[in-house]
Design a protein around this motif. Structure first.
Motif, PDB file in Angstrom:
ATOM      1  N   MET A 642       0.833  -1.197   0.000  1.00  0.00           N
ATOM      2  CA  MET A 642       0.000   0.000   0.000  1.00  0.00           C
ATOM      3  C   MET A 642       0.867   1.246   0.000  1.00  0.00           C
ATOM      4  SD  MET A 642      -1.428   0.053   3.950  1.00  0.00           S
ATOM      5  CE  MET A 642      -2.162  -1.558   3.813  1.00  0.00           C
ATOM      6  N   ALA A 643       0.241   2.381  -0.190  1.00  0.00           N
ATOM      7  CA  ALA A 643       0.952   3.654  -0.155  1.00  0.00           C
ATOM      8  C   ALA A 643       1.447   3.916   1.266  1.00  0.00           C
ATOM      9  CB  ALA A 643       0.042   4.791  -0.607  1.00  0.00           C
ATOM     10  N   LEU A 644       2.592   4.596   1.364  1.00  0.00           N
ATOM     11  CA  LEU A 644       3.191   4.860   2.670  1.00  0.00           C
ATOM     12  C   LEU A 644       2.227   5.602   3.586  1.00  0.00           C
ATOM     13  CD1 LEU A 644       5.597   4.836   4.581  1.00  0.00           C
ATOM     14  CD2 LEU A 644       6.448   6.895   3.440  1.00  0.00           C
ATOM     15  N   ASP A 645       1.539   6.610   3.063  1.00  0.00           N
ATOM     16  CA  ASP A 645       0.610   7.378   3.893  1.00  0.00           C
ATOM     17  C   ASP A 645      -0.526   6.496   4.411  1.00  0.00           C
ATOM     18  OD1 ASP A 645       2.127   9.621   3.552  1.00  0.00           O
ATOM     19  OD2 ASP A 645       0.865  10.480   1.964  1.00  0.00           O
ATOM     20  N   ALA A 646      -0.994   5.587   3.565  1.00  0.00           N
ATOM     21  CA  ALA A 646      -2.076   4.687   3.972  1.00  0.00           C
ATOM     22  C   ALA A 646      -1.590   3.724   5.059  1.00  0.00           C
ATOM     23  CB  ALA A 646      -2.591   3.902   2.767  1.00  0.00           C
ATOM     24  N   ALA A 647      -0.350   3.281   4.922  1.00  0.00           N
ATOM     25  CA  ALA A 647       0.218   2.375   5.920  1.00  0.00           C
ATOM     26  C   ALA A 647       0.333   3.067   7.273  1.00  0.00           C
ATOM     27  CB  ALA A 647       1.586   1.882   5.459  1.00  0.00           C
ATOM     28  N   ARG A 648       0.774   4.315   7.245  1.00  0.00           N
ATOM     29  CA  ARG A 648       0.886   5.067   8.511  1.00  0.00           C
ATOM     30  C   ARG A 648      -0.500   5.274   9.125  1.00  0.00           C
ATOM     31  NH1 ARG A 648       5.772   7.380   9.596  1.00  0.00           N
ATOM     32  NH2 ARG A 648       7.297   7.559   7.903  1.00  0.00           N
ATOM     33  N   ALA A 649      -1.472   5.564   8.276  1.00  0.00           N
ATOM     34  CA  ALA A 649      -2.833   5.773   8.768  1.00  0.00           C
ATOM     35  C   ALA A 649      -3.387   4.495   9.404  1.00  0.00           C
ATOM     36  CB  ALA A 649      -3.736   6.226   7.623  1.00  0.00           C
ATOM     37  N   LYS A 650      -2.939   3.356   8.909  1.00  0.00           N
ATOM     38  CA  LYS A 650      -3.369   2.070   9.447  1.00  0.00           C
ATOM     39  C   LYS A 650      -2.696   1.764  10.780  1.00  0.00           C
ATOM     40  CE  LYS A 650      -3.840  -2.797   8.113  1.00  0.00           C
ATOM     41  NZ  LYS A 650      -3.581  -3.818   7.093  1.00  0.00           N
ATOM     42  N   GLY A 651      -1.670   2.544  11.121  1.00  0.00           N
ATOM     43  CA  GLY A 651      -0.960   2.326  12.384  1.00  0.00           C
ATOM     44  C   GLY A 651       0.291   1.496  12.248  1.00  0.00           C
ATOM     45  N   ALA A 652       0.724   1.242  10.994  1.00  0.00           N
ATOM     46  CA  ALA A 652       1.932   0.446  10.803  1.00  0.00           C
ATOM     47  C   ALA A 652       3.141   1.171  11.366  1.00  0.00           C
ATOM     48  CB  ALA A 652       2.148   0.166   9.309  1.00  0.00           C
ATOM     49  N   VAL A 653       3.990   0.427  12.066  1.00  0.00           N
ATOM     50  CA  VAL A 653       5.196   0.996  12.672  1.00  0.00           C
ATOM     51  C   VAL A 653       6.284   1.082  11.616  1.00  0.00           C
ATOM     52  CG1 VAL A 653       7.001   0.655  14.400  1.00  0.00           C
ATOM     53  CG2 VAL A 653       4.612   0.127  14.961  1.00  0.00           C
TER      54      VAL A 653
END
Length: 886
Positions: A642-653
């Motif tokens: 996924m896109a980096l921003d989407a990953a961060r929004a998902k809570g990925a560390v």
């Protein structure tokens, strides 16, 4: 100037201006370069695009605009001592830039730069001048740029031709290069007098550099060849541009720094602008707090090597200048917090890591304040010595020792020495510094430089497709694209040759992200290569390192790649356990925990993390229990792209300070743990089996390390510990659960016996009060007792000294003994009344130490020395009689 644009407005105006002209807004890269191992810190806007300019990397856009975080300190940038004392020297600064990757060229770059400066920033045209390349060393003058500036409306008498040093840029001895143009502002204001131009006067300030990459050098000192796709790289310093727009002569007078100076002034309870020395110290703290905040946010921590060493120097210089302002309690973290508050909207990583930044800053200040007292003591000792020698200059090697060991920048040593009426030998300091040149430069240059052969391969071949995520992930077909032998590319290799093999696709995982490379075999068509490692040296290529064991290996062959499945299985378990461990540490210790490094192999996992105190046994047990609970849940492992921003929004560390592309792989080992990761993992958390922490320790200031085991290795470790416990139970003749209690009782009894033995030795050595009295001599009205003791140690001598002091009530005691290893040990002690009158045991023992060929020191009432020549103990004790005076 109340209506002048603020720094944040200038930053946003620049990015918006170029975004409206088709440029992709790209976030600042980390201050730790990911694509240039020879560079200490990111120091220019083009650093993150270097591989794009050289063709090694491709982006989905051809135009970009950024505000890049930059640090220039350490390495070749050795002017740290100037920061705070000049209007524009900084450790940290922002570089605004616009870039074209083979898209537009000089015409647009020049027109847009002039438009932005004159129409957006509204700098009067009469205050501006530009420079172009005059031509030199066979390189033609940049007549095109001259003509374009004139066409834009710049008066020809304001277009200045300058040479190679000012107006030609090269990436290195080889690679892209080209002429550049710079925009200058006349700082006194208004129109300059005739003949006053850049290059002839210090009145001009350069604010924007436009680099025209139109040539390429294939070899050092070779001819300049035209680039097929000329590119643009520009850089505008935000701080100096803000000073121009706001009508200030110093960057520190702008709104970039005034909120920080107000904060420091409030903490110190001293007004800014009233005292030149105090003002300089406030500017140092303001600048260095910015560098500290951003470097720590990008994963750098204070240490004694590399980037951490530079950060430590910056922070300690700032803290010492705060102490000079009278800030005797920890304060630096408060100024850093003001930086975060001011800059977090433009750089969200500051807000994200605020807790850790402040904790790291506070920890370093506490540490430095402890070592500061040691450094000040050394300076006091040296200045006292210099007074006795009628000298007024602190030696350069002492200043360097303070710099290297205690983190004292030269200018702070100079300030402290001046406060005591002494100068400092600058030439001697510089010589010592040059002799121990830059730990970080040597390390970065030698350890990480990528070989030319790897660079060439990365430019010639696309990145290797990884098959390890597909099916069982252990086998796959690949075509040999290149063979390296002895670091050079070859067309073939014979049986017995050590080689590195590049395939177009492979199931072998190349070492990266902490996970070690796979081992196995490449075979097909009568050829077999035993693979002992897989590495990713450059550009996403996976190289299989091994030995040809059968047949003739040739470029173009189709081979079957087979990974050692049992080893991969263990690595998967350890890698997934690392993710769960990371999460468990955050639960137990707090969100300030961040991964600082890891090694995931088949036998164990090693996890380094930020934390400032040893973990307790209870905390370690809780971490183990959490991980094993998640293992028993046997949750499915999920992976997504996924896109980096989407990953961060998902809570990925995301790993602290790591660089990621626009698309990232997100791994969820358990609902509790979601991280960005490219490694291989178990299919279900239960496949980890079991988890056991083997050790927890410190590896650097603020960095801890856990070594842990999974599966069969964890069970074997537990069994080994159980066997050791049973052995201990047998030796202590107690049940296993009672071993610790029995050992505590034994240790207590052992200490009692040791004390009794020591007292017996002291009594035997003293020979009673009469014997002590017979050894006393009176010198200058002071009782002096000296005694050479047979077979004693330091503890016995100390006990004897205390006993003799009680007997004498007033006097000086000198004791000596030959130690078990044949060396001399000398001790001097004095009663309080003589210390109050000025006697110093430390001074006396230093002189006595010379008699036994050694060194010593200590406090006024007690000091000791050691040396190799035990035959001179008597002479050393005799010297004490000569030294006694108050």
């Amino acid at each position: 100037m109340s209506s002048a644009l603020g720094a944040a407005q200038i930053r946003e105006a620049f990015l918006t201006f170029f975004a409206e002209r088709g440029h992709q807004r790209v976030a600042s890269a980390s201050l730790v370069p990911s694509n240039d191992p020879t560079l200490l810190f990111t120091n220019a806007g083009m650093v993150q695009f270097k591989d794009v300019f050289t063709g090694r990397d491709a982006r989905p856009y051809q135009r970009a605009t950024t505000t890049q975080k930059c640090v220039r300190a350490g390495g070749k940038h050795n002017d740290l001592d100037n920061v705070g004392f000049t209007p524009r020297h900084h450790t940290f600064f922002e570089m605004l830039g616009n870039f074209s990757f083979g898209n537009y060229f000089k015409s647009d770059a020049i027109a847009w730069a002039w438009e932005f400066v004159t129409q957006v920033l509204k700098i009067p045209k009469e205050r501006l001048a530009v420079t172009v390349f005059v031509g030199a060393d066979g390189i033609p003058a940049d007549e095109e740029a001259y003509g374009l500036w004139a066409k834009t409306g710049v008066a020809t008498d304001r277009i200045v031709r300058l040479g190679l040093a000012d107006n030609f840029w090269a990436m290195g001895d080889t690679g892209p290069c080209g002429p550049c143009s710079e925009i200058y502002v006349y700082m006194p204001g208004g129109a300059p007098p005739p003949g006053n131009l850049p290059g002839t006067s210090e009145d001009w300030l350069e604010i924007w550099n436009l680099v025209f990459m139109q040539f390429e050098r294939k070899v050092k000192d070779g001819p300049l060849l035209p680039l097929p796709k000329p590119s643009i790289d520009t850089g505008m310093g935000l701080e100096r541009t803000t000073a121009v727009v706001q009508g200030k002569r110093s960057n520190y007078e702008t709104d970039v720094f005034t909120p920080l100076l107000d904060c420091i002034s409030g903490l110190a309870k001293k007004p800014y602008g009233k005292n030149a020395e105090d003002d300089a110290s406030m500017r140092v703290v303001a600048d260095h707090s910015r560098a500290a905040a951003f470097l720590i946010a990008d994963g750098v921590q204070p240490s004694n090597e590399g980037r951490g060493y530079v950060l430590r120097r910056i922070m300690r210089r700032g803290i010492r200048h705060g102490a000079r302002l009278g800030l005797d309690e920890p304060f630096f973290h408060q100024v850093v917090d003001a930086v975060i508050t001011r800059m977090q909207d433009a750089f969200p990583e500051l807000k994200e890591h605020r807790g850790f930044i402040l904790e790291a800053t506070r920890h370093e200040e506490d540490s430095f304040r402890r070592t500061l007292s040691k450094g000040l003591k050394l300076i006091d000792e040296q200045t006292e010595k210099l007074k006795r020698e009628n000298k007024r200059e602190l030696p350069g090697d002492v200043a360097f020792f303070l710099h290297d060991t205690h983190g004292f920048p030269f200018d702070l040593t100079e300030v402290i020495a001046r406060e005591r009426g002494f100068g400092v030998d600058r030439a001697g300091f510089d010589a010592a510094l040059e002799g121990a040149r830059s730990k970080s430069d040597a390390k970065l240059g030698s350890d990480k430089a990528i070989g030319d052969a790897y660079l060439a391969l990365s430019q010639q071949h696309p990145e290797t497709r990884f098959l390890g995520y597909d099916g069982d992930g252990l086998t796959g077909q690949g075509t040999v694209k290149a063979i390296l032998k002895g670091g050079a590319t070859v067309a073939s290799a014979a049986k017995g040759d050590e080689v590195e093999v590049l395939l177009d696709q492979t199931p072998f995982y190349g070492e990266s992200g902490g996970q070690v490379g796979d081992v196995g075999v490449l075979e097909g068509g009568g050829v077999s290569v035993t693979v002992s490692d897989a590495q990713k040296p450059a550009g996403g290529l996976v190289l299989h390192r091994g030995k040809v064991t059968q047949g003739k290996l040739e470029v173009g062959q189709a081979l079957t790649a087979k990974v050692d499945g049992e080893r991969r299985k263990k690595i998967r378990a350890n890698h997934s356990a690392t993710h769960l461990l990371h999460r468990a540490l955050k639960v137990v210790l707090g969100d300030n925990v961040n991964q600082k490094g890891s090694v995931v192999g088949p036998d164990a996992l090693r996890f380094d993390f930020s934390h400032f105190a040893p973990m307790t046994a209870e905390q370690l047990a809780t971490v183990e229990d959490l991980v094993n609970g998640w293992v028993r849940d046997n949750a499915d492992t999920g992976t997504e792209l996924m896109a980096l921003d989407a990953a961060r929004a998902k809570g990925a560390v995301a790993l602290f300070g790591e660089k990621y592309g626009a698309q990232v792989r997100v791994v969820t080992v358990h609902p509790e743990s979601t991280e960005l990761c490219g490694g291989t993992h178990v299919r279900r958390s239960g496949d980890i089996g079991t988890f056991r922490i083997e050790s927890e320790s410190s590896i650097a200031s603020g960095v801890r390390r856990i070594v842990a085991l999974t599966g069969q290795a964890a069970l074997a470790h537990g069994r080994a510990l159980e066997l050791e416990l049973l052995k201990a139970a047998e030796l202590t003749k107690s049940p296993p659960r009672e071993v610790s209690r029995r050992l505590e009782a034994t240790q207590k009894r052992l200490k009692e016996l040791e004390r009794e033995l020591e007292q017996a030795k002291i009594k035997a050595s003293s020979g009673g009060a009469d014997a002590a009295a017979s050894k006393v001599r009176e010198v200058n009205g002071i009782k002096v007792l000296t005694h050479e003791v047979d077979g004693a140690d330091a503890n016995v001598l100390r006990g004897l000294a205390d006993r003799y002091k009680d007997q004498l009530r007033s006097g000086v005691i000198g004791l000596g003994t030959k130690t078990a290893d044949g060396k001399a040990l000398v001790l001097v002690a004095a009663t309080k009344d003589l210390v109050d009158k000025g006697f110093k045991a430390g001074d006396a023992v230093r002189v006595m130490a010379a008699e036994v060929g050694g060194k010593g020191g200590g406090k006024a009432d007690f000091a000791q020395a050691g040396g190799p020549d035990a035959s001179r103990i008597g002479a050393a004790l005799e010297r004490l009689h000569e030294l006694v005076k108050v």
